[in-house]
Design a protein around this motif. Sequence first.
Motif, mmCIF file in Angstrom:
data_model
loop_
_atom_site.group_PDB
_atom_site.id
_atom_site.type_symbol
_atom_site.label_atom_id
_atom_site.label_comp_id
_atom_site.label_asym_id
_atom_site.label_seq_id
_atom_site.Cartn_x
_atom_site.Cartn_y
_atom_site.Cartn_z
ATOM 1 N N PHE A 1 -0.452 -26.565 15.236
ATOM 2 C CA PHE A 1 -1.282 -25.077 15.873
ATOM 3 C C PHE A 1 -0.921 -24.247 14.314
ATOM 4 C CE2 PHE A 1 1.209 -26.140 19.022
ATOM 5 C CZ PHE A 1 0.810 -26.128 20.279
ATOM 6 N N LYS B 1 -0.642 -15.562 21.538
ATOM 7 C CA LYS B 1 -0.843 -16.939 21.475
ATOM 8 C C LYS B 1 0.611 -18.166 21.199
ATOM 9 C CE LYS B 1 -3.050 -21.123 22.242
ATOM 10 N NZ LYS B 1 -4.277 -22.154 22.427
ATOM 11 N N ASP B 2 0.325 -18.060 19.635
ATOM 12 C CA ASP B 2 1.031 -17.931 18.686
ATOM 13 C C ASP B 2 3.209 -18.117 19.476
ATOM 14 O OD1 ASP B 2 -0.534 -19.393 17.368
ATOM 15 O OD2 ASP B 2 -0.563 -17.275 15.753
ATOM 16 N N LEU C 1 3.859 -17.393 22.461
ATOM 17 C CA LEU C 1 4.603 -17.788 23.469
ATOM 18 C C LEU C 1 4.013 -19.580 23.251
ATOM 19 C CD1 LEU C 1 2.065 -16.239 26.199
ATOM 20 C CD2 LEU C 1 4.534 -15.590 25.857
ATOM 21 N N ILE C 2 3.631 -19.740 22.411
ATOM 22 C CA ILE C 2 4.895 -21.233 22.043
ATOM 23 C C ILE C 2 5.183 -21.777 21.460
ATOM 24 C CG2 ILE C 2 3.123 -23.448 20.462
ATOM 25 C CD1 ILE C 2 0.208 -21.838 20.149
ATOM 26 N N ALA D 1 0.346 -17.159 31.497
ATOM 27 C CA ALA D 1 -0.533 -17.439 30.063
ATOM 28 C C ALA D 1 0.131 -18.904 29.344
ATOM 29 C CB ALA D 1 -0.546 -15.667 29.591
ATOM 30 N N ILE D 2 1.276 -18.563 30.063
ATOM 31 C CA ILE D 2 2.624 -19.595 29.521
ATOM 32 C C ILE D 2 2.600 -21.395 30.073
ATOM 33 C CG2 ILE D 2 4.905 -19.959 30.006
ATOM 34 C CD1 ILE D 2 5.999 -17.964 29.764
ATOM 35 N N ILE E 1 -0.633 -22.629 29.100
ATOM 36 C CA ILE E 1 -0.312 -23.465 27.583
ATOM 37 C C ILE E 1 0.346 -24.801 27.409
ATOM 38 C CG2 ILE E 1 0.535 -22.507 24.508
ATOM 39 C CD1 ILE E 1 -0.101 -20.043 25.484
ATOM 40 N N GLN F 1 -1.335 -27.374 28.405
ATOM 41 C CA GLN F 1 -1.647 -27.967 27.116
ATOM 42 C C GLN F 1 -1.047 -28.677 26.371
ATOM 43 O OE1 GLN F 1 -3.459 -24.682 25.250
ATOM 44 N NE2 GLN F 1 -5.184 -23.688 26.518
ATOM 45 N N ILE F 2 0.621 -28.362 26.433
ATOM 46 C CA ILE F 2 1.149 -28.808 25.491
ATOM 47 C C ILE F 2 1.971 -29.784 26.035
ATOM 48 C CG2 ILE F 2 3.333 -28.626 23.436
ATOM 49 C CD1 ILE F 2 2.540 -25.538 23.484
ATOM 50 N N HIS G 1 -1.660 -26.771 37.482
ATOM 51 C CA HIS G 1 -1.158 -27.318 36.082
ATOM 52 C C HIS G 1 -0.539 -28.711 35.699
ATOM 53 C CE1 HIS G 1 -3.863 -23.723 34.576
ATOM 54 N NE2 HIS G 1 -2.345 -22.378 34.895
#
Length: 618
Positions: free
Chosen positions: A32, A170-171, A173-174, A215-216, A219, A222-223, A249
Amino acid sequence: MSHFYGQSSRSRGRGRGRGRDQNGGGGHNPMFSRLGTESDSYGGPTGAGAGGAGSGATFADTSMVGYTGGPVQVSIKGWGGGSESSLMRFLDNKVGRPVNIKSVNYRGDIMYVLVPSMDIAQELLKLSGIRFAGGKLLFQLKIPQVRFGGDSTGRDTQGSSSTSESANIKDRLINLLQTRADMQGSSLDLSSLAQDSIIKSIGADPLRDGKIFKAILVIAAQIYPSLVTISFADNGLRSLKPIVDLGVHFPGLRNLSLMSNMISDFRELDCLSAAGSTAPLGQLAELILVGNPARETELAQPGGGLSYVEKVHQRFPTVSMLDMNPVTPRAQPGLVADAPSDGAVVKQLPFPTEQSFVENQGIGDMAKAFLAGFFGLYDGNRGGLADIYDEAAQFSLMVDTSAPTNAFAQTKAQSQKHVDLSVYIRISRNLVRVKSHIKRTSALIVGRNAIVQAITQLPATQHPVQDAQRFSFDAWQAEVPGAHGVPLTVAILVIHGEFIEPQSQSTISFDRVFALAPALPGSAAASIGSPCVIVNDQLTLRRYNGFHGWLAMPADPPAAASGVLAPEQQEMARALQEQTGLNAEWTLKCLENYGWNYQLALSEFPQIRGTLPPEAFQ
């Protein structure tokens, strides 16, 4: 063992540090590009200041240009592992006096604080490089001060476009996910989000803004696409709409905790099941709903245990572990099961149960004689047990604190009563919970005198040995390693039963496994009439769960099998129907279940009444 066991402390502990480079570097994750980058650079003098206490003064001196006195702004980076309040306490302690911070603002993951004077600011600069909550704090003077739009939360409301702000969120939350996932990326702890420092830095309120959950999840998918375990415990959720896309998801999700939320209606679960979702959790094996009003209200009703399991299985038929207790699933993962026509939860072995297994009559007679003498001494004179324990005998006690879930226990006041097991837990050797090798070793009590001393300190008991149906035992012979490698022939005796603590009036279920060796002529055991001595004794205690699990299933009486009741059976059925209000069909079922023992069926009816369907009385 349940996946959520001790869930919060384990998941959070394992997750810390996932944001760090695997080769030992800093927090930047090359996957990221925005992680670890800020327009507000921390290079130059700050880097020097991190090297030691003295370098902070040099940095402060070069930054004094433009300072005209009064409050000073200091930026802090690296605080995200803890909360704002814990950081303030930490700084007060390290500076040696109250820092008296006047205001706090945020930009990205950087905190900007306003302190009363340059003296305090320089004290903070000297702390650059100090460890806090798993990270390294870096301080920098801000002269002139960074200005903020200043909404009520102290978040910056100016100076960035919506695109950059979204990327910034987003950063963060990552970063949040990396601190809360396990090392394998299979388990994610999203409990207590409102208290998380990263969520606070965003200015989000998970209780009011369901978008943060959505949103969580996006993401996280994806991760960590291989997630099978997620906890949403202690988030104050009244509705599950914020996580309605969970099955989209994570279609293979196996374990879900919704513990300690505010779900008051079982229909809220529909959005995750086939009843209300196009992507239901068809693989779900474990669900935790402890601490939700819907569960507690249901369990408080007569027969609430069965109806609670039924309501869960209507939505998630594959669940085999509910609230950390096993239940019988209706369907295999991926399959949809039709509910039984009568709404009952089917739990039946494919073969009849027997109350006991005894290898032969001789060992059975020995076991009965031993148990009569043992419980007589255990209830009345524990000191006398020294005569029947071998000099090198071993004793261990295990406490199972989980709540019983069988139908019998759900209708028994003794099972629902809170029982204080703390006296037993002090010496418990529950290997599921006791991980320390030292504690496991010390909890194994070895030697006749040590055993008697330990059991005499346990609460007084009364075993209802006169009621044979409340006990079940199995007995057989076996060879075990003996002294000097010589095999020792022993009798293995496994007993299931219950006892009452007279002082607390609590009923407790127990299992006890004895390894018994023959009592030698002239020994202390033989002198008091015991046929054997105890070589090994393992005692397991749990909350009361009844005795119906081992009652033998009687064969149908020949007359009843042909459809014609004997006269005495007809009389029993008529009398029981009058006493209970059951219809004819369910009266016969009740009598057959208790082996046509009228007194037993009548005495147990009040305890099972709440588990019967309405049609039993029509």
